[in-house]
Design a protein around this motif. Structure first.
Motif, short mmCIF file in Angstrom:
data_model
loop_
_atom_site.label_atom_id
_atom_site.label_comp_id
_atom_site.label_asym_id
_atom_site.label_seq_id
_atom_site.Cartn_x
_atom_site.Cartn_y
_atom_site.Cartn_z
N HIS A 128 -27.95 4.36 6.17
CA HIS A 128 -27.64 4.35 7.61
C HIS A 128 -28.69 5.07 8.42
CE1 HIS A 128 -23.83 2.45 7.34
NE2 HIS A 128 -23.38 3.33 6.48
N ARG A 129 -29.62 5.71 7.73
CA ARG A 129 -30.53 6.63 8.40
C ARG A 129 -31.81 5.93 8.84
NH1 ARG A 129 -30.87 12.02 8.50
NH2 ARG A 129 -32.90 12.74 9.16
N ALA A 130 -32.28 6.24 10.07
CA ALA A 130 -33.55 5.67 10.55
C ALA A 130 -34.71 6.44 9.91
CB ALA A 130 -33.64 5.79 12.06
N VAL A 131 -35.64 5.69 9.32
CA VAL A 131 -36.78 6.36 8.67
C VAL A 131 -38.10 5.83 9.21
CG1 VAL A 131 -35.58 6.99 6.54
CG2 VAL A 131 -36.62 4.70 6.73
N ARG A 154 -34.51 -4.16 23.05
CA ARG A 154 -33.53 -4.69 22.10
C ARG A 154 -33.60 -3.94 20.78
NH1 ARG A 154 -31.98 -6.34 25.82
NH2 ARG A 154 -32.02 -8.37 26.85
N MET A 155 -34.56 -3.00 20.70
CA MET A 155 -34.92 -2.41 19.44
C MET A 155 -33.74 -1.81 18.67
SD MET A 155 -37.19 0.73 18.57
CE MET A 155 -35.86 1.70 19.02
N SER A 156 -32.94 -1.03 19.37
CA SER A 156 -31.86 -0.39 18.62
C SER A 156 -30.50 -0.94 19.01
CB SER A 156 -31.90 1.13 18.82
OG SER A 156 -31.68 1.46 20.17
N ARG A 157 -30.50 -2.06 19.74
CA ARG A 157 -29.21 -2.69 20.04
C ARG A 157 -28.63 -3.21 18.71
NH1 ARG A 157 -30.66 -0.73 24.21
NH2 ARG A 157 -30.53 -1.64 26.29
N GLY A 158 -27.34 -3.16 18.58
CA GLY A 158 -26.74 -3.68 17.35
C GLY A 158 -26.63 -2.65 16.27
N ASN A 275 -15.97 9.80 15.02
CA ASN A 275 -15.85 11.11 14.35
C ASN A 275 -16.87 12.11 14.87
OD1 ASN A 275 -13.78 10.25 12.59
ND2 ASN A 275 -15.32 9.10 11.44
N GLY A 276 -17.60 11.70 15.93
CA GLY A 276 -18.57 12.63 16.53
C GLY A 276 -19.87 12.71 15.74
N ARG A 277 -20.12 11.76 14.83
CA ARG A 277 -21.37 11.78 14.07
C ARG A 277 -22.35 10.75 14.64
NH1 ARG A 277 -17.77 12.62 9.42
NH2 ARG A 277 -17.51 10.38 9.32
N PRO A 278 -23.66 11.03 14.56
CA PRO A 278 -24.62 10.07 15.11
C PRO A 278 -24.43 8.70 14.48
CG PRO A 278 -25.74 12.06 14.39
CD PRO A 278 -24.32 12.19 13.95
N MET A 279 -24.48 7.67 15.33
CA MET A 279 -24.31 6.30 14.86
C MET A 279 -25.40 5.97 13.83
SD MET A 279 -21.97 4.87 16.86
CE MET A 279 -22.35 5.00 18.57
N VAL A 280 -26.63 6.36 14.16
CA VAL A 280 -27.76 6.16 13.24
C VAL A 280 -28.53 7.48 13.18
CG1 VAL A 280 -29.83 4.80 12.73
CG2 VAL A 280 -27.93 3.76 14.01
N PRO A 281 -28.28 8.28 12.15
CA PRO A 281 -29.03 9.54 12.05
C PRO A 281 -30.53 9.26 12.07
CG PRO A 281 -27.28 9.43 10.40
CD PRO A 281 -27.34 8.08 11.04
N ASP A 321 -33.77 19.21 12.57
CA ASP A 321 -32.34 18.88 12.47
C ASP A 321 -31.96 17.82 13.51
OD1 ASP A 321 -29.67 18.83 11.99
OD2 ASP A 321 -29.28 20.92 12.55
N PRO A 322 -32.52 16.61 13.39
CA PRO A 322 -32.26 15.58 14.40
C PRO A 322 -30.79 15.16 14.47
CG PRO A 322 -33.61 14.68 12.61
CD PRO A 322 -33.49 16.15 12.37
N VAL A 323 -30.05 15.41 13.38
CA VAL A 323 -28.63 15.01 13.41
C VAL A 323 -27.86 15.90 14.39
CG1 VAL A 323 -26.53 14.95 12.04
CG2 VAL A 323 -28.65 13.96 11.14
#
Ligand SMILES: Cc1cc2nc3c(=O)[nH]c(=O)nc-3n(C[C@H](O)[C@H](O)[C@H](O)COP(=O)(O)OP(=O)(O)OC[C@H]3O[C@@H](n4cnc5c(N)ncnc54)[C@H](O)[C@@H]3O)c2cc1C
Length: 441
Positions: A128-131, A154-158, A275-281, A321-323
């Motif tokens: 799930h993580r962006a790298v 449109r890059m991060s749409r979806g 749950n308050g967590r980043p959609m895409v860490p 700590d980007p999350v």
């Protein structure tokens, strides 16, 4: 730690410069190669690039805070800072093109900041993580990807929540002009130039830099005859029918075609899940990628720079700590940006109702623009609406003025309309002009 910023618009450049100045290594990727010398900059993919822009005072404050010398560069290139009596910056008068040229020039000289041209196809995920991102099929790795790709990106749409959205209800035409004598403009009634409310529509002369200005006419798009305003002769006749605008174009030559626009939305995008967590860490959106507001109010770049400043501060405090940063940034946006989105949805909805012939509804909460307008009748409100107008206070700051503003409207007072045709008359004028019939002026 490598940060990739997708988008070299105002938000991407401002964010990248501020991060690099704090010692972060930043790679900015944009599909637009930038201006070629002094030639006209054809900026495809940013539809509003040649449309009228004005920059509110907080944009000046943000530039002064993060880009020392940036405001001086803009002023040296012909922009003007309008200040209130107490010295507070209330507007930066400047074309969008000049604004971006100066930001690009600063970015190109910034240590630790690299700019490359390329279309980002998508975010590269590991689970799930962006790298990183994929650019023309090539992977570019990153510890953090910042999505500053704007309203059209449109890059991060979806890969996250669709978000909230409501139509601005505005169709508009805009055209840029240059004064023959740069020192002799037309009438003005506020920091941005001349703002006129007419029966069923708005007309504005936005003062820019170097003797340039834009005339913008905005309506709700329901009268098909007003679509004819996109034709230069029709536009000219319409502008001439509004006496205070006629004074502007009498002294000037057009320098762009008439540019039409419509179909814009107020939008807001949350970046954490239920749950308050980043959609895409590892991926954080900023600027128009988070929130767009109706262009009528000229708040876009202010909201974008404020977000950028908040994000940069959070990242600087927790660079590895980007999350946590994403969670904190989302909370900050919810408190400081979303209220403006909601404010615009309310104002736009009520404006559309009034443009359709409805009166001010005294049984409901007044929209912010009407609370501000009430200061035209009750001078004691003037100082109290100033903080909202300058965006130094959130829209909720106006709640305490509701009753006093309602009393103004209950007395029968209504914001004055400027001299000029009603919307129906303007439609008739457009139709006559398009068929070559003489237009009564
Ligand atoms: C008609 C109109 C008038 C406006 N007037 C005003 C005004 O008067 N005052 C004001 O403050 N705001 C105004 N706004 C809002 C303002 O234009 C925006 O807030 C501003 O553009 C936001 O900047 P940004 O950098 O977030 O996005 P953008 O300016 O859209 O920049 C995004 C950048 O990302 C790049 N990009 C996108 N996708 C990719 C990809 N996949 N790969 C590589 N690069 C990519 C684009 O090329 C672009 O350079 C107006 C908006 C409109 C529509």
């Amino acid at each position: 730690m490598t940060t990739v910023v997708v988008g070299a618009g105002p938000t991407g450049l401002f964010t990248a410069i501020a991060l690099a100045r704090r010692g972060h290594d930043v790679l900015v990727i944009d599909r637009d190669p930038g201006p070629a010398g002094n030639l006209t900059w054809r900026r495809r993919g940013v539809m509003q690039f040649a449309h009228a822009h004005t920059f509110r005072g907080p944009v000046v404050d943000a530039l002064q805070a993060e880009i020392p010398g940036g405001v001086d560069l803009l002023v040296g290139a012909g922009a003007t800072v309008v200040r209130a009596d107490d010295g507070t910056a209330v507007a930066l008068r400047c074309r969008r093109e000049l604004f971006e040229r100066v930001l690009r020039a600063v970015a190109s000289r910034q240590h630790r900041l690299t700019m490359v041209t390329g279309h980002v196809d998508r975010v590269v995920l590991d689970g799930h993580r962006a790298v990183g991102v994929r650019v023309h099929g090539t992977r570019v790795s990153a510890d953090l990807v910042i999505d500053a790709s704007g309203r059209a990106g449109r890059m991060s749409r979806g890969v996250g929540h669709v978000g909230e959205s409501a139509p601005c209800g505005a169709a508009y035409v805009t055209r840029q002009y240059r004064l023959r004598d740069v020192t002799a403009g037309g009438p003005v009634n506020g920091p941005i130039g001349l703002s006129l409310s007419l029966s069923g529509y708005f007309a504005v002369a936005f003062v820019h830099d170097n003797g340039t200005f834009s005339i913008t006419i905005t309506h709700d798009g329901t009268d098909p005859r007003l679509r004819l305003l996109r034709h230069a002769a029709v536009h000219e006749a319409a502008v001439r029918a509004i006496p205070m605008l006629a004074e502007w174009i009498d002294r000037a030559e057009p320098i762009t075609p008439v540019l039409p626009g419509a179909g814009l939305h107020n939008s807001y995008r949350q970046q954490v899940d239920d749950n308050g967590r980043p959609m895409v860490p590892g991926l954080i959106a900023v600027g128009d990628s988070v929130c767009t507001t109706t262009p009528l109010a000229g708040r876009g770049v202010t909201l974008a720079f404020r977000q950028a400043q908040a994000l940069v501060e959070l990242l600087h405090r927790r660079p590895r700590d980007p999350v946590t940063v994403a969670v904190q940034f989302d909370a900050w946006c919810r408190d400081h940006v979303r209220p403006w989105f909601l404010d615009h949805v309310h104002c736009d909805g009520e404006r559309l109702r009034r443009w359709a012939g409805g009166d001010i509804d005294l049984r409901r909460r007044l929209p912010s623009d009407l609370v501000v307008a009430a200061a035209g009748a009750d001078a004691s409100l003037r100082a109290e609406v100033a903080a909202y107008e300058r965006m130094q206070a959130l829209p909720s700051d106006l709640d305490r003025l509701q009753q006093r503003a309602l009393a103004v409207y209950a007395s029968g007072w209504r914001p004055p309309l400027a001299a000029g045709p009603t919307r129906a008359e303007l439609g008739e004028l457009c139709a006559q002009c398009a068929t070559g019939q003489p237009v009564p002026l």
